[in-house]
Design a protein around this motif. Structure first.
Motif, PDB file in Angstrom:
ATOM      1  N   ARG A 141       0.844  -1.194   0.000  1.00 39.09           N
ATOM      2  CA  ARG A 141       0.000   0.000   0.000  1.00 39.09           C
ATOM      3  C   ARG A 141       0.877   1.240   0.000  1.00 39.09           C
ATOM      4  NH1 ARG A 141      -2.889   0.538   5.735  1.00 39.09           N
ATOM      5  NH2 ARG A 141      -3.068  -1.707   5.681  1.00 39.09           N
ATOM      6  N   GLU A 142       0.274   2.340  -0.379  1.00 35.46           N
ATOM      7  CA  GLU A 142       0.967   3.618  -0.273  1.00 35.46           C
ATOM      8  C   GLU A 142       0.925   4.055   1.184  1.00 35.46           C
ATOM      9  OE1 GLU A 142       2.699   4.976  -2.648  1.00 35.46           O
ATOM     10  OE2 GLU A 142       2.069   3.370  -4.005  1.00 35.46           O
ATOM     11  N   ARG A 143       2.086   4.395   1.714  1.00 36.62           N
ATOM     12  CA  ARG A 143       2.180   4.855   3.097  1.00 36.62           C
ATOM     13  C   ARG A 143       3.545   5.497   3.293  1.00 36.62           C
ATOM     14  NH1 ARG A 143       6.429   1.806   4.235  1.00 36.62           N
ATOM     15  NH2 ARG A 143       6.240  -0.437   4.429  1.00 36.62           N
ATOM     16  N   PRO A 144       3.724   6.239   4.393  1.00 36.33           N
ATOM     17  CA  PRO A 144       5.031   6.859   4.634  1.00 36.33           C
ATOM     18  C   PRO A 144       6.127   5.795   4.778  1.00 36.33           C
ATOM     19  CG  PRO A 144       3.349   7.776   6.087  1.00 36.33           C
ATOM     20  CD  PRO A 144       2.732   6.594   5.411  1.00 36.33           C
ATOM     21  N   SER A 145       7.339   6.181   4.446  1.00 35.03           N
ATOM     22  CA  SER A 145       8.486   5.289   4.619  1.00 35.03           C
ATOM     23  C   SER A 145       8.730   5.033   6.098  1.00 35.03           C
ATOM     24  CB  SER A 145       9.734   5.917   3.999  1.00 35.03           C
ATOM     25  OG  SER A 145       9.562   6.070   2.614  1.00 35.03           O
ATOM     26  N   LEU A 146       9.196   3.836   6.401  1.00 31.79           N
ATOM     27  CA  LEU A 146       9.486   3.452   7.780  1.00 31.79           C
ATOM     28  C   LEU A 146      10.989   3.207   7.927  1.00 31.79           C
ATOM     29  CD1 LEU A 146       6.485   0.984   8.245  1.00 31.79           C
ATOM     30  CD2 LEU A 146       6.656   3.344   9.067  1.00 31.79           C
ATOM     31  N   PRO A 147      11.571   3.607   9.062  1.00 34.72           N
ATOM     32  CA  PRO A 147      13.028   3.531   9.216  1.00 34.72           C
ATOM     33  C   PRO A 147      13.543   2.104   9.431  1.00 34.72           C
ATOM     34  CG  PRO A 147      12.020   4.429  11.202  1.00 34.72           C
ATOM     35  CD  PRO A 147      10.917   4.256  10.202  1.00 34.72           C
TER      36      PRO A 147
END
Length: 197
Positions: free
Chosen positions: A71-77
């Motif tokens: 899915r489209e979502r913010p990047s995670l570290p």
């Protein structure tokens, strides 16, 4: 040799290993996802490491978090400790291959971060040293192992999580490791961003 029959055997062996593993490791996957989500919510990151195919798995996991899974979502570290050839070779040359991950963890790891340590045997010396370094940095560990868990299992603390695949064949363990990684990515996304159903 009947190649069609051989392929069918391999598929069947993979299916059976996954079914057997699911009965054993399902709660551990849930716990690992919750641990990772808590770290991410607390502005921590997930470091990952392994050798050979497990290095590929570490990179696969990291890329799914940094970029996207389904899915489209913010990047995670997330950082795979297996990718920087200059760092890996300088540590191996100047010190020891056993330290290629632990030295990076001592530099990059912070309390509250999580280490995803991957080894089909559980006996990779550099992954074992990575776990020790993670504990020194007050990180929790999710260990993806197989067989009897090896030396990695013996090092884990009560707050760590082992996802041990109940199999002996390396290829079958690796196949389940990849499925576990996809489960973790799915659960992380659903816990952080809600279900898409």
């Amino acid at each position: 040799m009947d190649m069609h029959a051989r392929i069918s055997q391999l598929f069947q062996a993979s299916i059976e290993t996954k079914q057997q593993a699911m009965e054993v490791i399902l709660p551990h996957i849930v716990q690992a996802s919750e641990l990772m989500v808590q770290a991410l919510l607390n502005e921590g990151k997930i470091l990952s490491c392994g050798n050979g195919g497990s290095a590929g798995d570490a990179q696969h996991f990291s890329s799914e978090l940094l970029n996207r899974f389904e899915r489209e979502r913010p990047s995670l570290p997330a950082i795979a400790l297996t990718t920087d050839s200059s760092t890996l070779t300088s540590i191996a040359n100047d010190y020891s291959y056993n330290e290629v991950f632990s030295k990076q963890i001592r530099a990059l790891g912070q309390p509250g971060d999580v280490l995803l340590a991957i080894s089909t045997s559980g006996n990779s010396a550099n992954v074992i040293q990575a776990i020790q370094a993670a504990h020194d940095r007050e990180m929790q560990v999710v260990a993806l192992t197989g067989r009897d868990g090896g030396g990695m299992a013996a090092l884990l603390l009560p707050e760590d999580i082992e996802i041990r695949i109940p199999a002996k064949v390396t290829a079958r363990i690796q196949e389940v490791h990849l499925l576990v990684i996809h489960c973790l990515c799915d659960l992380i996304d659903n816990q952080l961003f809600g279900s898409e159903e």
